[in-house]
Write a protein that holds these residues in place. Structure first.
Motif, short mmCIF file in Angstrom:
data_model
loop_
_atom_site.label_atom_id
_atom_site.label_comp_id
_atom_site.label_asym_id
_atom_site.label_seq_id
_atom_site.Cartn_x
_atom_site.Cartn_y
_atom_site.Cartn_z
N THR A 219 51.45 49.19 4.81
CA THR A 219 51.00 49.65 5.91
C THR A 219 50.77 49.69 7.02
O THR A 219 51.05 49.26 8.43
CB THR A 219 50.67 51.17 5.23
OG1 THR A 219 51.48 51.05 4.32
CG2 THR A 219 50.89 52.37 7.02
N SER A 220 49.12 48.73 6.71
CA SER A 220 48.14 48.65 7.27
C SER A 220 48.48 47.51 8.85
O SER A 220 48.30 46.77 9.23
CB SER A 220 46.67 48.31 7.09
OG SER A 220 46.50 49.75 6.04
N GLY A 221 49.46 46.31 8.11
CA GLY A 221 49.82 45.36 8.75
C GLY A 221 51.55 45.70 9.61
O GLY A 221 51.25 44.36 10.42
N GLY A 222 51.26 46.35 9.54
CA GLY A 222 52.37 47.00 10.57
C GLY A 222 53.40 45.72 11.29
O GLY A 222 53.58 45.41 9.77
N ALA A 223 53.76 46.39 12.12
CA ALA A 223 55.27 44.96 11.79
C ALA A 223 54.65 43.46 12.34
O ALA A 223 55.56 42.40 12.50
CB ALA A 223 56.55 45.66 13.98
N HIS A 224 54.06 42.82 12.85
CA HIS A 224 52.99 41.68 13.48
C HIS A 224 52.39 41.12 13.02
O HIS A 224 51.59 39.76 13.26
CB HIS A 224 52.68 42.19 14.42
CG HIS A 224 53.81 42.68 15.78
ND1 HIS A 224 54.60 41.41 16.20
CD2 HIS A 224 54.51 43.69 16.14
CE1 HIS A 224 55.46 42.56 17.26
NE2 HIS A 224 55.03 43.54 17.17
N GLN A 225 51.75 42.04 11.62
CA GLN A 225 50.17 41.18 10.76
C GLN A 225 50.92 41.30 9.10
O GLN A 225 49.62 41.58 8.33
CB GLN A 225 49.16 42.24 11.29
CG GLN A 225 48.82 41.64 13.05
CD GLN A 225 47.79 42.53 13.07
OE1 GLN A 225 47.49 43.57 13.00
NE2 GLN A 225 46.59 41.90 13.05
N GLN A 226 52.10 41.51 8.85
CA GLN A 226 52.32 42.35 7.33
C GLN A 226 51.32 40.80 6.53
O GLN A 226 50.37 40.85 5.37
CB GLN A 226 53.45 41.66 6.79
CG GLN A 226 54.48 43.14 7.89
CD GLN A 226 54.05 44.15 6.48
OE1 GLN A 226 54.26 44.21 5.75
NE2 GLN A 226 53.81 45.13 7.16
N ASN A 227 51.49 38.85 7.23
CA ASN A 227 51.48 38.16 5.87
C ASN A 227 49.20 37.95 6.34
O ASN A 227 48.71 37.70 5.08
CB ASN A 227 51.42 36.87 6.51
CG ASN A 227 51.96 35.80 5.67
OD1 ASN A 227 52.51 35.78 4.42
ND2 ASN A 227 51.23 34.64 6.11
N SER A 228 49.59 38.45 7.47
CA SER A 228 48.00 38.59 7.42
C SER A 228 46.82 39.43 6.99
O SER A 228 46.36 39.40 6.20
CB SER A 228 47.40 38.85 9.07
OG SER A 228 45.93 38.68 9.08
N ALA A 229 47.49 40.67 6.37
CA ALA A 229 46.80 41.72 5.84
C ALA A 229 47.40 41.67 4.49
O ALA A 229 46.21 41.69 3.17
CB ALA A 229 47.84 43.07 6.25
N MET A 230 48.11 40.99 3.71
CA MET A 230 48.10 40.67 1.98
C MET A 230 47.53 39.32 2.00
O MET A 230 47.00 39.12 1.01
CB MET A 230 50.18 40.37 2.18
CG MET A 230 50.99 41.28 2.52
SD MET A 230 50.60 42.85 1.47
CE MET A 230 51.99 43.41 1.64
N THR A 231 47.21 38.38 3.10
CA THR A 231 46.93 36.98 2.72
C THR A 231 44.26 37.27 2.58
O THR A 231 43.95 37.61 1.37
CB THR A 231 46.44 35.75 3.94
OG1 THR A 231 48.13 35.59 3.79
CG2 THR A 231 45.68 34.50 3.39
N TRP A 232 44.80 38.17 2.93
CA TRP A 232 43.44 39.45 3.05
C TRP A 232 43.11 39.81 1.77
O TRP A 232 41.87 39.31 1.30
CB TRP A 232 42.81 40.21 4.46
CG TRP A 232 42.43 39.61 5.57
CD1 TRP A 232 43.37 39.66 7.00
CD2 TRP A 232 41.75 38.69 5.91
NE1 TRP A 232 42.30 38.53 7.21
CE2 TRP A 232 41.34 38.23 7.23
CE3 TRP A 232 40.15 38.13 4.90
CZ2 TRP A 232 40.34 37.08 8.03
CZ3 TRP A 232 39.16 37.41 5.33
CH2 TRP A 232 39.10 36.47 6.35
N VAL A 233 43.59 40.18 1.79
CA VAL A 233 44.28 41.03 0.11
C VAL A 233 43.72 40.07 -0.89
O VAL A 233 42.52 39.96 -2.31
CB VAL A 233 45.41 42.05 -0.32
CG1 VAL A 233 44.99 42.45 -1.37
CG2 VAL A 233 45.31 42.99 0.65
N ASN A 234 44.27 38.72 -0.67
CA ASN A 234 44.73 37.94 -1.96
C ASN A 234 43.13 37.48 -1.88
O ASN A 234 42.55 36.69 -2.92
CB ASN A 234 45.49 37.08 -1.74
CG ASN A 234 46.95 37.13 -2.98
OD1 ASN A 234 46.84 38.54 -2.98
ND2 ASN A 234 47.22 36.25 -2.95
N THR A 235 42.70 36.97 -1.03
CA THR A 235 40.83 36.15 -0.21
C THR A 235 40.23 37.05 -0.69
O THR A 235 38.86 36.58 -1.21
CB THR A 235 41.30 36.41 1.55
OG1 THR A 235 42.45 34.81 1.60
CG2 THR A 235 40.09 34.99 1.69
N SER A 236 40.59 38.42 -0.37
CA SER A 236 39.09 39.17 -1.17
C SER A 236 38.57 39.24 -2.05
O SER A 236 37.74 39.11 -3.26
CB SER A 236 39.33 40.89 -0.89
OG SER A 236 39.08 41.23 0.86
#
Length: 296
Positions: A219-236
């Motif tokens: 939800t946080s990634g919206g339409a344009h930042q999905q991959n960024s959001a998921m990658t940050w979760v994995n990185t964390s």
């Protein structure tokens, strides 16, 4: 280093599932499969090493990764995923850019439970073998950690099948506290059976923490930042795992297993408190566009 299949697959679940409930089930299934790989992988590797050379045993999973990655990117769903520009026209010719997710306090609050889950996994990977050194050694530790992965897989299945009340932020707090409390019991029990039972219970909360984080990140990634959001979760999660194992080693060497588990659990509770404060901040939408010059 493994290819970034995990974050991409979790973005693809958004295209494969038409509503939020099915997205939760898809991400739950994803988490369960990952835990089963952690559960089955070491056992299969042990059997393979009994009949083939170690070098060949390493080539086999590498081949699976290569072939699986190629098949994954060849699927229609992944093929339909296109790069999205970070700049979009707004108000005529004026261009705006999306706020980097990591600069949003609420998104950082969302990442902290993933970091906590990673630190728990890192802690257990170091503490359990030491705690069970006199109760069966590495064999007992391997079984206990395998049961933790099995409990996590079961927890993921249950979370995907049940309707859990409360907002994602509230669920993350409850699940993270349950994970930390149950994990801390390793410090006060002894024996392979008792530790294994505790780890099964703790595992029940591990996958659900990650699943809720992935759903919220979607939800946080919206339409344009999905991959960024998921990658940050994995990185964390990975940063938490590295920090947890390193800190556990230092603390166990200095003060023993109970003190190490207690110290890391208290630090994780502090991070969870910070996460709650950050998640409750009333700021702009996580994917809200902001002026490009603001971050230049």
């Amino acid at each position: 280093m493994a290819p970034p299949v995990g974050p991409t697959m979790r973005v693809a679940w958004g295209s494969l599932t038409p509503n939020a409930e099915l997205l939760k089930k898809g991400l739950s299934f994803d988490a369960v499969i990952e835990e089963l790989l952690y559960l089955v992988g070491p056992a299969v590797s042990g059997l393979a090493l009994a009949v083939i050379a170690p070098g060949v045993a390493l080539i086999i999973p590498a081949t699976f990764v290569l072939v699986g990655g190629l098949l994954f990117v060849a699927t229609p769903t992944v093929g339909a995923m296109k790069a999205r520009v970070r700049h979009a026209p707004q108000n005529g010719d004026e261009k705006l850019t999306l706020r980097p997710l990591i600069l949003d306090a609420r998104f950082v609050g969302l990442l902290l439970p993933a970091l906590i889950a990673g630190s728990v996994a890192g802690l257990l990977s170091v503490a359990v073998p030491v705690a069970l050194a006199a109760y069966g050694g590495s064999a007992a530790a391997g079984i206990a950690l395998g049961l933790f992965a099995g409990g996590s897989a079961l927890g993921g299945l249950l979370y995907g099948a049940l309707t859990v009340p409360g907002s994602p932020a509230r669920q993350l707090v409850v699940l993270s506290v349950a994970l930390l409390v149950s994990t801390s019991l390793v410090a006060v029990v002894s024996g392979a059976i008792a530790v294994s039972v505790v780890l099964v219970v703790a595992g029940l909360f591990f996958s659900p923490v990650m699943i809720v984080t992935y759903v919220a990140a979607h939800t946080s990634g919206g339409a344009h930042q999905q991959n960024s959001a998921m990658t940050w979760v994995n990185t964390s999660h990975n940063v938490g795992g590295a920090a947890g194992s390193a800190l556990a080693g230092v603390l166990i060497q200095a003060s023993g297993v109970p003190a190490a588990i207690g110290g890391i659990a208290l630090g994780a509770l502090l991070l969870l408190g910070i996460s709650t404060v950050l998640s409750g901040r009333r700021v702009g939408s996580l994917s809200e566009p902001v002026a490009a010059s603001e971050f230049e």
